[in-house]
Write an enzyme that holds these catalytic residues in place. Structure first.
Site, PDB file in Angstrom:
ATOM      1  N   SER A  30       0.859  -1.182   0.000  1.00 41.11           N
ATOM      2  CA  SER A  30       0.000   0.000   0.000  1.00 41.11           C
ATOM      3  C   SER A  30       0.891   1.226   0.000  1.00 41.11           C
ATOM      4  O   SER A  30       2.021   1.189   0.510  1.00 41.11           O
ATOM      5  CB  SER A  30      -0.902   0.012   1.235  1.00 41.11           C
ATOM      6  OG  SER A  30      -1.489   1.290   1.415  1.00 41.11           O
ATOM      7  N   THR A  31       0.386   2.307  -0.568  1.00 38.02           N
ATOM      8  CA  THR A  31       1.129   3.570  -0.470  1.00 38.02           C
ATOM      9  C   THR A  31       1.440   3.884   0.993  1.00 38.02           C
ATOM     10  O   THR A  31       2.477   4.459   1.314  1.00 38.02           O
ATOM     11  CB  THR A  31       0.306   4.725  -1.069  1.00 38.02           C
ATOM     12  OG1 THR A  31      -0.050   4.379  -2.400  1.00 38.02           O
ATOM     13  CG2 THR A  31       1.089   6.027  -1.059  1.00 38.02           C
ATOM     14  N   SER A 205      31.456  44.582  -3.902  1.00 44.81           N
ATOM     15  CA  SER A 205      30.579  45.641  -4.368  1.00 44.81           C
ATOM     16  C   SER A 205      31.086  46.198  -5.686  1.00 44.81           C
ATOM     17  O   SER A 205      32.291  46.247  -5.935  1.00 44.81           O
ATOM     18  CB  SER A 205      30.513  46.768  -3.324  1.00 44.81           C
ATOM     19  OG  SER A 205      29.811  47.881  -3.839  1.00 44.81           O
TER      20      SER A 205
END
Length: 350
Positions: A30-31, A205
């Protein structure tokens, strides 16, 4: 379901007859038991990588502790001058914090090894044979090299996801320490402190030549903040499960695996691009040692807090004036006064 269809397609081609994605590939599954099992395995694999990276970071910090043990600097509380420490001691404290993270992350793998595969939809094992439940885990152990075991109570692991909250919490703790260390490095690297020198990695910068920004600590801080945010999401998702299933496990998986991967990469970069090439600036460390606060603390055994505080104010926070006041306004001997100002007291707790 998509994986089942892909597997059935290739299996059908190989077998030469139709393999059904539900009746054959998804048999006994099952999932609700496959998905959390897959998440536990993936988490363990990432945890091992992260534990190794954190261990290397701890070692790098310990090397700095030994290398810089004799470099004295100002220790600060609430960003104010406090007591003299060594730069090595500062990095030794960082190493201790990271050592705790390494141990916690290493040990949490044990919490993930139990899996609910075979429990099917709600953990009762409905439609699955008991033989399958035990055999499939044997195959997984061989395939992954991880000491997986069948959950004692599969329904618990199908309903509850607190173990993923626990793992996420430890990742958050690591992020907290990484962020704190990174902020400290930014402060010590900046003016007016200049007690350490970060490796310059890029221009800071376009209009300020020579300005180099602490980009690796800043990157580390941003990742830490993201992991903390993921932790909140994981906690809310785990708490939002209803009755026999948590429908929000995909969100838990997404955030948890992202956190693990980001931290693996970040810790490695932080170590190699920041900590290992980090340099001590002994001149910068020395320049802050001549602080009136230190001398005031050293005076406590001789004249007490109130008298020391009063004389410091009268001296207008000037060392030479304070020396004169100690000679005229106290009964301290010249030897005692020189001892205070020679900073011999700074090694008392080393």
């Amino acid at each position: 379901m998509n994986v089942n269809e892909v597997v059935s397609h290739f299996a059908s081609e190989y077998a030469g007859y139709k393999i059904d994605p539900l009746d054959d590939v998804n048999l006994f599954q099952s999932t609700n038991d496959v998905y959390p099992t897959a998440l536990r395995i993936a988490s363990i694999q990432w945890i091992r990588k992260l534990s190794d990276e954190v261990s290397k970071l701890q070692e790098s910090l310990q090397k700095k502790e030994l290398e810089w043990d004799m470099i004295m600097k100002m220790g600060r509380t609430e960003l104010m001058d406090a007591q003299i420490i060594s730069l090595g001691q500062e990095f030794g404290a960082y190493a201790q914090a990271i050592a705790r993270d390494r141990w916690r992350i290493y040990k949490v793998e044990e919490r993930l090894r139990q899996i609910n595969l075979g429990g099917t939809a709600v953990g009762t094992g409905s439609t699955a044979s008991r033989k399958y439940s035990f055999r499939v885990i044997e195959f997984l152990r061989e395939d992954t090299g991880i000491g997986l075991s069948r959950a004692e109570y599969p329904m618990d692991l199908t309903q509850n996801n607190d173990v993923f909250v626990e793992v996420s919490g430890l990742l958050k703790a690591l992020s907290v320490n990484l962020m704190k260390i990174s902020n400290d490095l930014r402060i010590m690297n900046s003016n007016p402190f200049q007690e350490i020198k970060l490796k310059p990695l890029q221009k800071g910068s376009t209009i300020m030549p020579g300005k180099i920004n602490p980009v690796i600590p800043e990157m580390t801080i941003q990742v830490s903040l993201q992991v903390m945010a993921y932790d909140s999401s994981i906690s809310y998702a785990a708490a939002s499960g209803n009755l026999e299933l948590n429908a929000f496990l995909p969100l838990i998986a997404y955030n948890l695996l992202n956190s693990l991967e980001m931290l693996c990469n970040t810790v490695s970069i932080f170590r190699t691009k920041c900590i290992e090439p980090l340099q001590a600036c002994e001149e910068g460390c020395r320049s802050h040692l001549d602080s009136i606060v230190i001398y005031g603390t050293a005076l406590l055994p001789y004249i007490g807090y109130e008298k020391a505080s009063d004389l410091i104010k009268k001296s207008n926070y000037q060392k030479e004036r304070l020396k004169e006041l100690l000679k005229t306004d106290t009964e301290m001997t010249d030897t005692q006064i020189e001892s205070v100002f020679s900073l011999e007291h700074t090694s008392t707790y080393r």
